[in-house]
Write a protein that holds these residues in place. Structure first.
Motif, PDB file in Angstrom:
ATOM      1  N   GLY A  36     101.769  41.996  21.434  1.00  0.00           N
ATOM      2  CA  GLY A  36     103.274  42.141  21.533  1.00  0.00           C
ATOM      3  C   GLY A  36     103.772  43.069  20.968  1.00  0.00           C
ATOM      4  O   GLY A  36     103.148  43.894  20.284  1.00  0.00           O
ATOM      5  N   GLU A  43     112.776  41.090  15.307  1.00  0.00           N
ATOM      6  CA  GLU A  43     112.055  41.044  16.498  1.00  0.00           C
ATOM      7  C   GLU A  43     110.756  40.585  15.927  1.00  0.00           C
ATOM      8  O   GLU A  43     109.869  39.819  16.595  1.00  0.00           O
ATOM      9  CB  GLU A  43     112.355  41.654  17.536  1.00  0.00           C
ATOM     10  CG  GLU A  43     111.472  41.353  18.887  1.00  0.00           C
ATOM     11  CD  GLU A  43     111.810  42.675  19.908  1.00  0.00           C
ATOM     12  OE1 GLU A  43     111.231  42.121  21.061  1.00  0.00           O
ATOM     13  OE2 GLU A  43     112.317  43.404  19.643  1.00  0.00           O
ATOM     14  N   PHE A  46     110.266  37.261  14.460  1.00  0.00           N
ATOM     15  CA  PHE A  46     110.226  36.242  15.634  1.00  0.00           C
ATOM     16  C   PHE A  46     109.014  36.114  16.188  1.00  0.00           C
ATOM     17  O   PHE A  46     108.372  35.041  16.387  1.00  0.00           O
ATOM     18  CB  PHE A  46     111.492  36.564  16.653  1.00  0.00           C
ATOM     19  CG  PHE A  46     111.276  35.675  17.937  1.00  0.00           C
ATOM     20  CD1 PHE A  46     111.654  34.346  17.940  1.00  0.00           C
ATOM     21  CD2 PHE A  46     110.733  36.265  18.922  1.00  0.00           C
ATOM     22  CE1 PHE A  46     111.804  33.555  19.006  1.00  0.00           C
ATOM     23  CE2 PHE A  46     110.661  35.310  20.167  1.00  0.00           C
ATOM     24  CZ  PHE A  46     111.174  34.018  19.823  1.00  0.00           C
ATOM     25  N   LEU A  47     108.538  37.332  16.603  1.00  0.00           N
ATOM     26  CA  LEU A  47     106.906  37.377  17.347  1.00  0.00           C
ATOM     27  C   LEU A  47     105.766  36.927  16.199  1.00  0.00           C
ATOM     28  O   LEU A  47     104.859  36.332  16.906  1.00  0.00           O
ATOM     29  CB  LEU A  47     106.953  38.834  17.828  1.00  0.00           C
ATOM     30  CG  LEU A  47     107.691  38.970  19.096  1.00  0.00           C
ATOM     31  CD1 LEU A  47     107.326  40.539  19.568  1.00  0.00           C
ATOM     32  CD2 LEU A  47     107.333  38.281  20.265  1.00  0.00           C
ATOM     33  N   ASP A  49     105.945  34.836  14.170  1.00  0.00           N
ATOM     34  CA  ASP A  49     106.148  33.350  14.309  1.00  0.00           C
ATOM     35  C   ASP A  49     105.405  32.806  15.434  1.00  0.00           C
ATOM     36  O   ASP A  49     104.721  31.665  15.568  1.00  0.00           O
ATOM     37  CB  ASP A  49     107.566  32.606  13.903  1.00  0.00           C
ATOM     38  CG  ASP A  49     107.898  33.058  12.582  1.00  0.00           C
ATOM     39  OD1 ASP A  49     107.401  33.099  11.778  1.00  0.00           O
ATOM     40  OD2 ASP A  49     109.486  32.984  12.454  1.00  0.00           O
ATOM     41  N   GLU A  50     105.827  33.398  16.662  1.00  0.00           N
ATOM     42  CA  GLU A  50     105.416  32.760  18.053  1.00  0.00           C
ATOM     43  C   GLU A  50     103.986  33.308  18.283  1.00  0.00           C
ATOM     44  O   GLU A  50     103.549  32.012  18.728  1.00  0.00           O
ATOM     45  CB  GLU A  50     106.331  33.592  19.028  1.00  0.00           C
ATOM     46  CG  GLU A  50     107.758  33.289  19.037  1.00  0.00           C
ATOM     47  CD  GLU A  50     108.068  31.842  19.637  1.00  0.00           C
ATOM     48  OE1 GLU A  50     107.466  31.557  20.769  1.00  0.00           O
ATOM     49  OE2 GLU A  50     108.550  31.123  18.914  1.00  0.00           O
ATOM     50  N   ILE A  51     103.528  34.214  17.960  1.00  0.00           N
ATOM     51  CA  ILE A  51     102.184  34.552  18.349  1.00  0.00           C
ATOM     52  C   ILE A  51     101.055  34.611  17.340  1.00  0.00           C
ATOM     53  O   ILE A  51      99.810  34.811  17.621  1.00  0.00           O
ATOM     54  CB  ILE A  51     102.197  35.700  19.289  1.00  0.00           C
ATOM     55  CG1 ILE A  51     102.533  37.248  18.439  1.00  0.00           C
ATOM     56  CG2 ILE A  51     102.780  35.793  20.526  1.00  0.00           C
ATOM     57  CD1 ILE A  51     102.560  38.176  19.392  1.00  0.00           C
ATOM     58  N   GLU A  52     101.504  34.807  15.988  1.00  0.00           N
ATOM     59  CA  GLU A  52     100.687  34.975  14.931  1.00  0.00           C
ATOM     60  C   GLU A  52      99.390  35.835  15.060  1.00  0.00           C
ATOM     61  O   GLU A  52      98.321  35.427  15.467  1.00  0.00           O
ATOM     62  CB  GLU A  52     100.086  33.184  14.567  1.00  0.00           C
ATOM     63  CG  GLU A  52     101.337  32.491  14.090  1.00  0.00           C
ATOM     64  CD  GLU A  52     100.784  31.233  13.456  1.00  0.00           C
ATOM     65  OE1 GLU A  52      99.491  31.313  12.855  1.00  0.00           O
ATOM     66  OE2 GLU A  52     101.284  30.181  13.443  1.00  0.00           O
TER      67      GLU A  52
END
Length: 221
Positions: A36, A43, A46-47, A49-52
Motif C-alpha cells: 500500500g 490515509e 486508515f491503511l 487499520d485496513e491492511i496491517e
C-alpha cells in the motif's frame, strides 16, 4: 536456514515521485512486498487499520498530520507494526523524537539506495545497534526531567544477572554477533536471552529497552 518471510510494506509520503522511487528501490527484493501507499498521515492511519502491514516507511515532513504524530497514533493502535521514519535531515533531535513516538528506525533519504535493504532487514529482525549518540541524548533528556516521587519510583528489575549483562551490551550499541563474541555464547543464545528480556518487560525494540533501563536506573550513565 534462509529466512523466506515476506515483509509487507506500506509507503507513506506526500510526494508521488518519492513513493515511486521507494517502490522501485525495494521491488527488486523478493522478501519485501509493497502492499500500500499513502500520501498523508490520515490515509496512513486508515491503511494501517485496513491492511496491517509489517513495516511502514513514514516520511517525517507531511502537511497536516506529520510523520511523528502519525507514528504515535498508529503505534497506539498497532504496537506490533514496525515504523521507520524517512527524512532528508540528519538531525539527531528528529531521530530521538521519532523513537519517543514509537518508531523503530530512522532512514536518511539520501543514503545510498544499496544500503536501504540491509538496514531495513536489520530493523525488522531487531538487530540494529543502538548508537552512543542516541544513548547520550536519552540521558540528557531523562536528566532534564524532574525526579520521580516515591510513589512513582523505578519499577523492580525482573531480569536475571545474565539478562542484565546482555541488556548492558545492547545499550552500548553491540549487535547480537558482537554480544555473542564478548559473552562467549552462541548468537542463538543471545537471541533467546533478548526474547526473555522483551517478554518480561513487554518491550520489543532495542532502543526502547535501553531507554527503559536508563529511566529506571538499571544502567549507570
Amino acid at each position: 536456514m534462509i529466512d523466506t518471510k515476506i515483509t509487507r510494506i506500506l509507503i507513506v509520503d506526500d510526494h508521488a515521485h518519492a513513493r515511486e522511487a521507494i517502490r522501485e528501490q525495494l521491488s527488486e527484493y523478493e522478501d519485501f512486498m509493497i502492499v500500500g501507499e499513502a500520501k498523508s498521515g490520515e490515509e496512513a492511519i486508515f491503511l494501517a487499520d485496513e491492511i496491517e502491514p509489517d513495516l511502514i516507511l513514514m516520511d517525517i515532513n507531511m502537511p497536516g498530520l506529520d510523520g511523528l504524530k502519525t507514528t504515535k497514533l498508529i503505534k497506539e493502535r498497532h504496537p506490533n507494526i514496525i515504523i521507520v521514519i524517512l527524512t532528508v535531515s540528519e538531525d539527531s533531535t528528529h531521530l530521538f523524537e521519532a523513537l519517543k513516538q514509537g518508531a523503530q528506525g530512522f532512514l536518511i533519504k539520501k543514503v545510498n539506495p544499496g544500503d536501504w535493504y540491509p538496514y531495513l532487514k536489520s530493523v525488522v529482525s531487531d538487530n540494529i545497534p543502538v548508537s552512543y549518540d542516541l544513548v547520550n541524548e536519552m540521558l540528557l533528556t531523562i536528566s532534564s526531567h524532574p525526579k520521580k516521587s516515591e510513589q512513582q519510583s523505578a519499577i523492580p528489575n525482573p531480569l536475571s544477572q545474565r539478562e542484565m549483562e546482555i541488556l548492558k551490551l545492547v545499550a552500548k550499541g553491540y549487535t547480537n554477533k558482537e554480544i555473542s563474541d564478548i559473552s562467549y555464547i552462541s548468537e542463538y543464545t543471545v537471541k533467546n536471552h533478548l526474547k526473555n528480556i522483551t517478554k518480561k518487560l513487554g518491550i520489543k525494540n532495542r532502543v526502547h529497552l535501553t531507554r527503559h533501563a536508563i529511566e529506571n536506573g538499571w544502567i549507570e550513565p
